[in-house]
Scaffold this motif. Sequence first.
Motif, mmCIF file in Angstrom:
data_model
loop_
_atom_site.group_PDB
_atom_site.id
_atom_site.type_symbol
_atom_site.label_atom_id
_atom_site.label_comp_id
_atom_site.label_asym_id
_atom_site.label_seq_id
_atom_site.Cartn_x
_atom_site.Cartn_y
_atom_site.Cartn_z
ATOM 1 N N UNK A 1 86.283 61.172 4.086
ATOM 2 C CA UNK A 1 85.922 60.977 5.488
ATOM 3 C C UNK A 1 84.421 60.740 5.664
ATOM 4 N N UNK A 2 83.632 61.273 4.740
ATOM 5 C CA UNK A 2 82.182 61.069 4.793
ATOM 6 C C UNK A 2 81.773 59.744 4.158
ATOM 7 N N UNK A 3 82.733 59.019 3.611
ATOM 8 C CA UNK A 3 82.438 57.735 2.994
ATOM 9 C C UNK A 3 81.706 57.852 1.674
ATOM 10 N N UNK A 4 82.042 58.874 0.880
ATOM 11 C CA UNK A 4 81.361 59.091 -0.397
ATOM 12 C C UNK A 4 81.560 57.898 -1.325
ATOM 13 N N UNK A 5 80.511 57.569 -2.063
ATOM 14 C CA UNK A 5 80.605 56.482 -3.035
ATOM 15 C C UNK A 5 81.456 56.919 -4.227
ATOM 16 N N UNK A 6 82.079 55.961 -4.867
ATOM 17 C CA UNK A 6 83.000 56.260 -5.967
ATOM 18 C C UNK A 6 82.337 56.199 -7.338
ATOM 19 N N UNK A 7 81.130 55.660 -7.410
ATOM 20 C CA UNK A 7 80.463 55.481 -8.692
ATOM 21 C C UNK A 7 80.411 56.720 -9.571
ATOM 22 N N UNK A 8 80.035 57.891 -9.017
ATOM 23 C CA UNK A 8 79.934 59.081 -9.887
ATOM 24 C C UNK A 8 81.231 59.464 -10.569
ATOM 25 N N UNK A 9 82.366 59.144 -9.963
ATOM 26 C CA UNK A 9 83.649 59.594 -10.500
ATOM 27 C C UNK A 9 84.138 58.749 -11.666
ATOM 28 N N UNK A 10 83.377 57.714 -12.021
ATOM 29 C CA UNK A 10 83.713 56.907 -13.192
ATOM 30 C C UNK A 10 83.003 57.406 -14.451
ATOM 31 N N UNK A 11 82.117 58.383 -14.311
ATOM 32 C CA UNK A 11 81.433 59.008 -15.453
ATOM 33 C C UNK A 11 80.720 57.983 -16.340
ATOM 34 N N UNK A 12 80.054 57.024 -15.735
ATOM 35 C CA UNK A 12 79.384 56.027 -16.569
ATOM 36 C C UNK A 12 78.069 55.522 -15.986
#
Length: 410
Positions: free
Chosen positions: A278-289
């Motif tokens: 809901x806060x519109x968090x970016x997805x980049x960190x969850x790819x661990x790269x």
Amino acid sequence: MSDTRSSPSATPQRSPEEQGPANTGARWPLPEEAFWSESTDPHGAGPGERTAPQAAVAEGPASGEGRQEQPQPAAEPGRRKRDPFLDNVKFILIALVPIGHSLVPTLAADSARAAYIFIYVFHMPLFVVISGYLSRNFWNSNAKTNKLVDTFLVPYVIVEVGYAVLRTALGSKWSLTIIDPAWLNWYLLALLFWRLSTPVWKRMKYPVPVAIAIYLFAGFSQISGDFSMDRFFGLLPFFVIGLVLQPEHFELLNRRWIKVVSGFIMLGAAAVAIFLAQMGAKLGPFYYKNSYQDLNLSWYMGLGLRVGLLVCALAMCLAVLALVPRKETWYTDLGTRTLYCYLLHGIPVLIAKELGWLSVPWLYGPLGVLAISASCFALAIILCLPETRTVFKWVLEPRLTWLYRRPSRS
């Protein structure tokens, strides 16, 4: 493909210093082998095989009269039985892989984004932990070393070419870069290099702190995706943690109060995922790269993010391991063939994406998440069936015995 396994009775005796915590009378058989399929990841044995040597029963008269004591022949070493627990874990994790990939077209919806974040925090880290755990004895035989080619390099090249052809058939420009793995194929190369680094980690006194330090400092560099090096460093601590785990560590999680706490951890993680979506968090960190620079973070914010993500992922990994059934279930056998689901699910998912089947308006919402999840769960079951392995075994598990020299006889 040859499959060399050692039984408990055939293991040479070692000093207490060499034995370490593994030989403490744990109830589990020590799994061996490498990947996720039935032949390459059998935890030391195939389904139905024995867990320990069985004493031979001497034939003799039914009554006690005239019966002479016969010396018992030496027990023939039996093979270790597959423990259903890890197979249960692997099937649950592999079912999440096509679900996560299929949710991508609907990530504009908060519900899909929340489910995506929830899955990606832990599902690949836990797969890496399990792979590390199954790699502890990988260097025990020539057969296991041969599988570095059989199970990684050859399928990697075949899958790379196959997906390049599929993308071209769907209208994309021809593109084939072997050193830069396409889409889901990154895991084969990353796992290959983790395997090659195993002897180094096993000789270290403090492998986990060293791996975590490398993981944190890797964020300062913009590491290329060539040969999956970005994922190699980004998920390295999970593999090393798997290497140092012992069967008794899993048994510690099999307690009622830990299961209750684990349930609350997963519920809390789901709530946090909904909030982040809901806060519109970016997805980049969850790819661990991604590096700290790629994420537009200062060095101290980047370090804090990686530490927090590592802690959250490990907490969810432990929670899942505590909650998964220990006994044999209807999906236990499916968990022995997860390699096929991992490498083949991209075909229907990519076709569905390119043809717009996953962009239908009604899929953008909770009902869409349920529909996509149910469909992908059914797909995972189909791709883990023995019939699927029969059809694709020649491609994904080729027998390359002609490629290797026979071990010399001493």
